[in-house]
Design a protein around this motif. Structure first.
Motif, PDB file in Angstrom:
ATOM      1  N   THR A  64       0.843  -1.194   0.000  1.00  0.00           N
ATOM      2  CA  THR A  64       0.000   0.000   0.000  1.00  0.00           C
ATOM      3  C   THR A  64       0.880   1.246   0.000  1.00  0.00           C
ATOM      4  O   THR A  64       2.090   1.167   0.201  1.00  0.00           O
ATOM      5  CB  THR A  64      -0.932   0.050   1.227  1.00  0.00           C
ATOM      6  N   LYS A  65       0.258   2.400  -0.181  1.00  0.00           N
ATOM      7  CA  LYS A  65       0.995   3.660  -0.197  1.00  0.00           C
ATOM      8  C   LYS A  65       1.332   4.147   1.206  1.00  0.00           C
ATOM      9  O   LYS A  65       1.918   5.223   1.367  1.00  0.00           O
ATOM     10  CB  LYS A  65       0.184   4.723  -0.946  1.00  0.00           C
ATOM     11  N   ARG A  66       0.969   3.347   2.237  1.00  0.00           N
ATOM     12  CA  ARG A  66       1.376   3.656   3.617  1.00  0.00           C
ATOM     13  C   ARG A  66       2.359   2.617   4.157  1.00  0.00           C
ATOM     14  O   ARG A  66       2.853   2.746   5.275  1.00  0.00           O
ATOM     15  CB  ARG A  66       0.140   3.715   4.536  1.00  0.00           C
ATOM     16  N   GLY A  67       2.606   1.564   3.367  1.00  0.00           N
ATOM     17  CA  GLY A  67       3.511   0.519   3.808  1.00  0.00           C
ATOM     18  C   GLY A  67       2.883  -0.852   3.689  1.00  0.00           C
ATOM     19  O   GLY A  67       1.835  -1.036   3.058  1.00  0.00           O
ATOM     20  N   PHE A  68       3.522  -1.839   4.315  1.00  0.00           N
ATOM     21  CA  PHE A  68       3.059  -3.223   4.244  1.00  0.00           C
ATOM     22  C   PHE A  68       1.884  -3.429   5.193  1.00  0.00           C
ATOM     23  O   PHE A  68       1.907  -2.980   6.339  1.00  0.00           O
ATOM     24  CB  PHE A  68       4.205  -4.158   4.615  1.00  0.00           C
ATOM     25  N   MET A  69       0.857  -4.128   4.724  1.00  0.00           N
ATOM     26  CA  MET A  69      -0.338  -4.356   5.525  1.00  0.00           C
ATOM     27  C   MET A  69      -0.795  -5.795   5.365  1.00  0.00           C
ATOM     28  O   MET A  69      -0.785  -6.340   4.266  1.00  0.00           O
ATOM     29  CB  MET A  69      -1.457  -3.396   5.110  1.00  0.00           C
ATOM     30  N   SER A  70      -1.157  -6.429   6.476  1.00  0.00           N
ATOM     31  CA  SER A  70      -1.681  -7.792   6.437  1.00  0.00           C
ATOM     32  C   SER A  70      -2.791  -7.927   7.464  1.00  0.00           C
ATOM     33  O   SER A  70      -2.656  -7.474   8.603  1.00  0.00           O
ATOM     34  CB  SER A  70      -0.569  -8.802   6.730  1.00  0.00           C
ATOM     35  N   ASN A  71      -3.897  -8.512   7.037  1.00  0.00           N
ATOM     36  CA  ASN A  71      -5.036  -8.740   7.931  1.00  0.00           C
ATOM     37  C   ASN A  71      -5.510  -7.455   8.595  1.00  0.00           C
ATOM     38  O   ASN A  71      -5.914  -7.452   9.772  1.00  0.00           O
ATOM     39  CB  ASN A  71      -4.674  -9.785   8.997  1.00  0.00           C
ATOM     40  N   GLY A  72      -5.443  -6.353   7.877  1.00  0.00           N
ATOM     41  CA  GLY A  72      -5.933  -5.081   8.392  1.00  0.00           C
ATOM     42  C   GLY A  72      -4.959  -4.339   9.287  1.00  0.00           C
ATOM     43  O   GLY A  72      -5.287  -3.255   9.794  1.00  0.00           O
ATOM     44  N   PHE A 103      -2.063 -10.907  15.879  1.00  0.00           N
ATOM     45  CA  PHE A 103      -3.452 -10.530  15.651  1.00  0.00           C
ATOM     46  C   PHE A 103      -4.340 -11.198  16.694  1.00  0.00           C
ATOM     47  O   PHE A 103      -4.064 -12.310  17.142  1.00  0.00           O
ATOM     48  CB  PHE A 103      -3.952 -11.023  14.284  1.00  0.00           C
ATOM     49  N   SER A 104      -5.433 -10.556  17.048  1.00  0.00           N
ATOM     50  CA  SER A 104      -6.468 -11.247  17.814  1.00  0.00           C
ATOM     51  C   SER A 104      -7.257 -12.132  16.855  1.00  0.00           C
ATOM     52  O   SER A 104      -7.191 -11.965  15.632  1.00  0.00           O
ATOM     53  CB  SER A 104      -7.405 -10.243  18.485  1.00  0.00           C
ATOM     54  N   LYS A 105      -8.019 -13.081  17.383  1.00  0.00           N
ATOM     55  CA  LYS A 105      -8.781 -13.992  16.526  1.00  0.00           C
ATOM     56  C   LYS A 105      -9.799 -13.258  15.669  1.00  0.00           C
ATOM     57  O   LYS A 105     -10.079 -13.661  14.536  1.00  0.00           O
ATOM     58  CB  LYS A 105      -9.477 -15.049  17.389  1.00  0.00           C
ATOM     59  N   ASP A 106     -10.377 -12.174  16.206  1.00  0.00           N
ATOM     60  CA  ASP A 106     -11.365 -11.425  15.426  1.00  0.00           C
ATOM     61  C   ASP A 106     -10.718 -10.412  14.479  1.00  0.00           C
ATOM     62  O   ASP A 106     -11.400  -9.731  13.698  1.00  0.00           O
ATOM     63  CB  ASP A 106     -12.363 -10.719  16.347  1.00  0.00           C
ATOM     64  N   GLY A 107      -9.389 -10.292  14.532  1.00  0.00           N
ATOM     65  CA  GLY A 107      -8.684  -9.387  13.637  1.00  0.00           C
ATOM     66  C   GLY A 107      -8.865  -7.923  13.966  1.00  0.00           C
ATOM     67  O   GLY A 107      -8.457  -7.056  13.190  1.00  0.00           O
ATOM     68  N   LYS A 108      -9.431  -7.619  15.135  1.00  0.00           N
ATOM     69  CA  LYS A 108      -9.715  -6.232  15.493  1.00  0.00           C
ATOM     70  C   LYS A 108      -8.752  -5.664  16.514  1.00  0.00           C
ATOM     71  O   LYS A 108      -8.878  -4.501  16.920  1.00  0.00           O
ATOM     72  CB  LYS A 108     -11.149  -6.117  16.022  1.00  0.00           C
ATOM     73  N   HIS A 109      -7.812  -6.492  16.976  1.00  0.00           N
ATOM     74  CA  HIS A 109      -6.903  -6.045  18.019  1.00  0.00           C
ATOM     75  C   HIS A 109      -5.460  -6.482  17.727  1.00  0.00           C
ATOM     76  O   HIS A 109      -5.225  -7.557  17.163  1.00  0.00           O
ATOM     77  CB  HIS A 109      -7.302  -6.603  19.388  1.00  0.00           C
ATOM     78  N   LEU A 110      -4.537  -5.647  18.133  1.00  0.00           N
ATOM     79  CA  LEU A 110      -3.143  -6.033  18.250  1.00  0.00           C
ATOM     80  C   LEU A 110      -2.990  -6.746  19.589  1.00  0.00           C
ATOM     81  O   LEU A 110      -3.515  -6.274  20.605  1.00  0.00           O
ATOM     82  CB  LEU A 110      -2.256  -4.782  18.228  1.00  0.00           C
ATOM     83  N   VAL A 111      -2.308  -7.871  19.596  1.00  0.00           N
ATOM     84  CA  VAL A 111      -2.079  -8.605  20.836  1.00  0.00           C
ATOM     85  C   VAL A 111      -0.595  -8.556  21.180  1.00  0.00           C
ATOM     86  O   VAL A 111       0.250  -8.924  20.362  1.00  0.00           O
ATOM     87  CB  VAL A 111      -2.538 -10.074  20.721  1.00  0.00           C
ATOM     88  N   LEU A 112      -0.290  -8.091  22.400  1.00  0.00           N
ATOM     89  CA  LEU A 112       1.076  -8.048  22.897  1.00  0.00           C
ATOM     90  C   LEU A 112       1.258  -9.161  23.916  1.00  0.00           C
ATOM     91  O   LEU A 112       0.403  -9.366  24.782  1.00  0.00           O
ATOM     92  CB  LEU A 112       1.375  -6.696  23.549  1.00  0.00           C
TER      93      LEU A 112
END
Length: 334
Positions: A64-72, A103-112
């Protein structure tokens, strides 16, 4: 009769002009056409959502024009800052590299994730408020403050006072032209997120293998943190790729070489710095000398990998063919 002759002359002139301009535009299109050739294959793809924290492999992603993106989730879209809002990396806090991301399972969160600590979820859908302004190597950046809970979690692990900020799609990215020592290499107002430099980093397996022949203790791709790792090419072949096409649609263009720093000396498995390697050895044979200016282009920083920006967006996958338009580089000491 004269009128018929004049008409024929005019017609011939028009046909000639059309032919001339047709030939001109054909030759120009050939000149501008990129002559690609197959040069490598995608071996691995890496996403590093948080600057200086551990990244992870993905099987596919988007250029993308902002960088690499995967799974949102975008590469380096999160960053740790100190209490004075200065950006923090593993160069000064090596144990950062031991915090895993995912990724979280729902893809809506970053998991640390960190040893001995409960996982920390950070939403990817945050309102553009509570903004924190910082700088990455002198270039202004803005991020959303991710809140006290994750700040306390990070501060406890890293033993300091830290906060996490997030450059979502609701915020503008870093304007790369504002960077003094490479801004003139980028096109227009190209942007990236919290990367040190540009949008993408590409490295070959052969380049790392060559370096390892010169080291007593081996390093891995994790020491260099690229997005795109390629195989089936010779060592440092990537130095000569001006345009790179991966898969069917994604195209990237060369911006400049990747100058390496203390970050490469952080052991990605232990989160410690125990020697000057591999940086010391790279300085012996991977300096970039600018003959026009009569000096090393990146001071004493050796180069390994190339920095790229998106030319055309598209999906890339592990196993994709890599094609390139070649460029001549004479100033790399090998």
């Amino acid at each position: 009769m004269n009128s018929n002759l004049d008409q024929r002359v005019v017609t011939a002139g028009v046909v000639g002009a059309v032919g001339f301009f047709g030939l001109f535009f054909y030759l120009m299109s050939r000149r501008q056409r990129k002559e690609y050739q197959h040069v490598a294959t995608v071996s691995k793809l890496f996403l590093h959502p948080v600057k200086s924290l551990a990244g992870f492999e993905v099987q596919e992603g988007h250029v993308t024009k902002r960088g690499f993106m995967s799974n949102g989730m975008y590469d380096r879209s999160f960053m740790v800052v100190d209490e004075d809002h200065r950006f923090v990396t593993a160069r000064t806090v090596p144990k950062m590299i031991l915090i895993w991301t995912g990724f979280s399972k729902d893809g809506k969160h970053l998991v640390l994730t960190a040893n001995g600590q409960p996982d920390m979820d950070v939403s990817l859908d945050q309102e553009a408020k509570d903004l924190i302004h910082s700088k990455v190597h002198g270039v202004s950046v803005t991020g959303i403050d991710c809140g006290d809970e994750v700040a306390k979690w990070l501060s406890g692990i890293l033993e300091g006072s830290y906060r996490l900020i997030y450059c979502s799609e609701k915020l503008p990215g870093k304007i790369m032209r504002d960077k003094k020592n490479y801004g003139h290499f980028v096109k227009g107002k190209e942007t990236s997120l919290f990367t040190d430099h540009v949008q993408f980093n590409l490295l070959s397996e052969a380049s790392v293998a060559d370096l390892n022949t010169r080291l007593e203790e081996q390093v891995t791709v994790k020491n260099f943190r690229p997005n795109i790792y390629v195989k089936d090419c010779s060592a440092f072949a990537e130095d000569f790729w001006k345009y790179i096409k991966i898969g069917n649609d994604a195209e990237l263009h060369f911006v400049y070489f990747c100058p390496r720093c203390k970050m490469t000396t952080v052991n990605p498995e232990t989160g410690t710095i125990t020697s000057e390697e591999p940086l010391k050895t790279m300085k012996e044979y991977r300096q970039c000398y600018d003959f026009a200016e009569g000096r090393s282009r990146y001071s004493i920083a050796p180069i390994l990998a190339v920095m790229l920006n998106a030319e055309t967006v598209g999906v890339i996958r592990v196993g994709d063919p890599v094609n390139a338009v070649l460029q001549f580089q004479e100033h790399i000491q090998k």
